[in-house]
Design a protein around this motif. Sequence first.
Motif, PDB file in Angstrom:
ATOM      1  N   SER A   1     -40.155 -66.021  48.479  1.00 32.42           N
ATOM      2  CA  SER A   1     -41.068 -65.212  49.280  1.00 32.42           C
ATOM      3  C   SER A   1     -42.308 -64.820  48.469  1.00 32.42           C
ATOM      4  O   SER A   1     -43.436 -64.861  48.974  1.00 32.42           O
ATOM      5  CB  SER A   1     -40.343 -63.954  49.768  1.00 32.42           C
ATOM      6  N   GLN A   2     -42.123 -64.441  47.218  1.00 34.03           N
ATOM      7  CA  GLN A   2     -43.256 -64.081  46.358  1.00 34.03           C
ATOM      8  C   GLN A   2     -44.149 -65.291  46.104  1.00 34.03           C
ATOM      9  O   GLN A   2     -45.376 -65.163  46.091  1.00 34.03           O
ATOM     10  CB  GLN A   2     -42.766 -63.499  45.036  1.00 34.03           C
TER      11      GLN A   2
ATOM     12  N   VAL B   1     -46.280 -65.772  49.186  1.00 31.10           N
ATOM     13  CA  VAL B   1     -47.373 -64.794  49.229  1.00 31.10           C
ATOM     14  C   VAL B   1     -48.435 -65.162  48.195  1.00 31.10           C
ATOM     15  O   VAL B   1     -49.639 -65.117  48.489  1.00 31.10           O
ATOM     16  CB  VAL B   1     -46.849 -63.353  49.017  1.00 31.10           C
TER      17      VAL B   1
ATOM     18  N   THR C   1     -46.168 -53.939  54.014  1.00 33.24           N
ATOM     19  CA  THR C   1     -45.138 -54.793  53.402  1.00 33.24           C
ATOM     20  C   THR C   1     -45.793 -55.808  52.472  1.00 33.24           C
ATOM     21  O   THR C   1     -45.309 -56.041  51.361  1.00 33.24           O
ATOM     22  CB  THR C   1     -44.325 -55.521  54.494  1.00 33.24           C
ATOM     23  N   ILE C   2     -46.902 -56.381  52.907  1.00 34.45           N
ATOM     24  CA  ILE C   2     -47.600 -57.367  52.068  1.00 34.45           C
ATOM     25  C   ILE C   2     -48.206 -56.689  50.844  1.00 34.45           C
ATOM     26  O   ILE C   2     -48.163 -57.240  49.742  1.00 34.45           O
ATOM     27  CB  ILE C   2     -48.674 -58.117  52.884  1.00 34.45           C
TER      28      ILE C   2
ATOM     29  N   LYS D   1     -46.993 -54.176  49.314  1.00 35.94           N
ATOM     30  CA  LYS D   1     -45.858 -53.961  48.408  1.00 35.94           C
ATOM     31  C   LYS D   1     -45.464 -55.276  47.730  1.00 35.94           C
ATOM     32  O   LYS D   1     -45.242 -55.319  46.514  1.00 35.94           O
ATOM     33  CB  LYS D   1     -44.660 -53.383  49.162  1.00 35.94           C
ATOM     34  N   HIS D   2     -45.403 -56.373  48.510  1.00 38.97           N
ATOM     35  CA  HIS D   2     -45.100 -57.689  47.926  1.00 38.97           C
ATOM     36  C   HIS D   2     -46.124 -58.057  46.859  1.00 38.97           C
ATOM     37  O   HIS D   2     -45.786 -58.550  45.795  1.00 38.97           O
ATOM     38  CB  HIS D   2     -45.103 -58.785  49.002  1.00 38.97           C
ATOM     39  N   ARG D   3     -47.400 -57.811  47.173  1.00 40.50           N
ATOM     40  CA  ARG D   3     -48.473 -58.142  46.225  1.00 40.50           C
ATOM     41  C   ARG D   3     -48.311 -57.335  44.946  1.00 40.50           C
ATOM     42  O   ARG D   3     -48.420 -57.882  43.844  1.00 40.50           O
ATOM     43  CB  ARG D   3     -49.838 -57.876  46.858  1.00 40.50           C
TER      44      ARG D   3
ATOM     45  N   LEU E   1     -45.400 -58.660  43.012  1.00 49.22           N
ATOM     46  CA  LEU E   1     -45.778 -59.972  42.485  1.00 49.22           C
ATOM     47  C   LEU E   1     -46.661 -59.811  41.252  1.00 49.22           C
ATOM     48  O   LEU E   1     -46.409 -60.431  40.213  1.00 49.22           O
ATOM     49  CB  LEU E   1     -46.521 -60.748  43.578  1.00 49.22           C
TER      50      LEU E   1
END
Length: 118
Positions: free
Chosen positions: A61-62, A65, A88-89, A91-93, A96
Motif C-alpha cells: 500500500s505504501q 501511494v 487517510t492519505i 497519514k499514509h504519506r 511513508l
Amino acid sequence: MTHQPQSSPGHEAPIDTTAATTNNWWSPAIANLPAHKLERLRREEAFAEAHRKYFSKLTPSQIEVLQMICEGLSTKEIAQRRFVAEGTIRKHRNMLYEALEIHNVIQAMQYGLAFDLV
C-alpha cells in the motif's frame, strides 16, 4: 577500438561514449546511451543500493501511494483513486516519509526513480 564522440540532439558539445562501451556487462542498447544518461543510471543505481533497506520495509500500500506521489498526484487525487479520505492519505504519506527517512516530494521522487516506480 576507438570511439569518436557523437553529437546528441539538444547538446552543442559532442558526447564521449567511450566510457559507455568499455562496460561490457551492459547490453549494447545501454552502452550506446549518451554519457549524461549513463551517469544518471549510475546515480539511480547507487541510490537504490544505499537505500534498499528503507524501501524494503514499505508495505504494498505504501509503495502504491509512493508511486502516485511520484506521478504528481495530489493528496485529494490519491484519496479519490484509493476510495479513502484525504486524512487517510496524509497519514499514509507521513508514515511513508518516516519509513524512508525523507521530508519532501523531491526525496520521494528519488526513491521513485531508483526503484522504477515512474
